[in-house]
Design an enzyme around this catalytic site. Structure first.
Site, PDB file in Angstrom:
ATOM      1  N   CYS A 102      -0.004   3.637   2.862  1.00 48.28           N
ATOM      2  CA  CYS A 102       0.498   3.085   4.128  1.00 48.28           C
ATOM      3  C   CYS A 102       1.987   3.404   4.270  1.00 48.28           C
ATOM      4  O   CYS A 102       2.445   3.781   5.355  1.00 48.28           O
ATOM      5  CB  CYS A 102       0.278   1.578   4.192  1.00 48.28           C
ATOM      6  SG  CYS A 102      -1.452   1.075   4.052  1.00 48.28           S
ATOM      7  N   CYS A 127       0.829  -1.218   0.000  1.00 47.91           N
ATOM      8  CA  CYS A 127       0.000   0.000   0.000  1.00 47.91           C
ATOM      9  C   CYS A 127       0.862   1.267   0.000  1.00 47.91           C
ATOM     10  O   CYS A 127       1.606   1.515   0.951  1.00 47.91           O
ATOM     11  CB  CYS A 127      -0.920  -0.041   1.221  1.00 47.91           C
ATOM     12  SG  CYS A 127      -1.759   1.510   1.576  1.00 47.91           S
TER      13      CYS A 127
END
Length: 104
Positions: free
Chosen positions: A30, A27
């Protein structure tokens, strides 16, 4: 930040005020917020215990809590969800800090 598995997730959220970041290794958002997390965790030390849960390794937990996008931050109090900051609002340090200040 403490890394949770599907097996120890329930024990972690069971008592006290906890923040779990639902994330994944692939991600981009993230990865973008990750460098700020130690500072955020330090800022809220004594108010929350923090942990990270990889949605790829814990699909059942992510599905149970209806996590559709990542990163998603969920605040738990004694095992119950109190509030969440969904992925669309969890892109910057400021957004995460503002959310946690409301929950502290």
């Amino acid at each position: 930040m403490n890394k949770l598995t599907q097996q120890d997730f329930q024990n972690f959220i069971e008592s006290g005020k906890k923040v779990v970041e639902f994330s994944a290794s692939w991600c981009i958002d993230c990865k973008r917020i990750a460098p700020d997390l130690p500072e955020i965790e330090g800022q809220f030390q004594g108010k929350f215990d923090f942990a990270e849960l990889d949605v790829d390794d814990a699909r059942e937990v992510a599905e149970k809590y209806n996590v559709k996008g990542i990163p998603t931050f969920i605040v738990f109090q004694d095992g119950k969800e109190v509030d969440r900051l969904p992925s669309r609002d969890a892109k910057t340090k400021e957004q995460v800090v503002d959310f946690l200040e409301q929950q502290a």
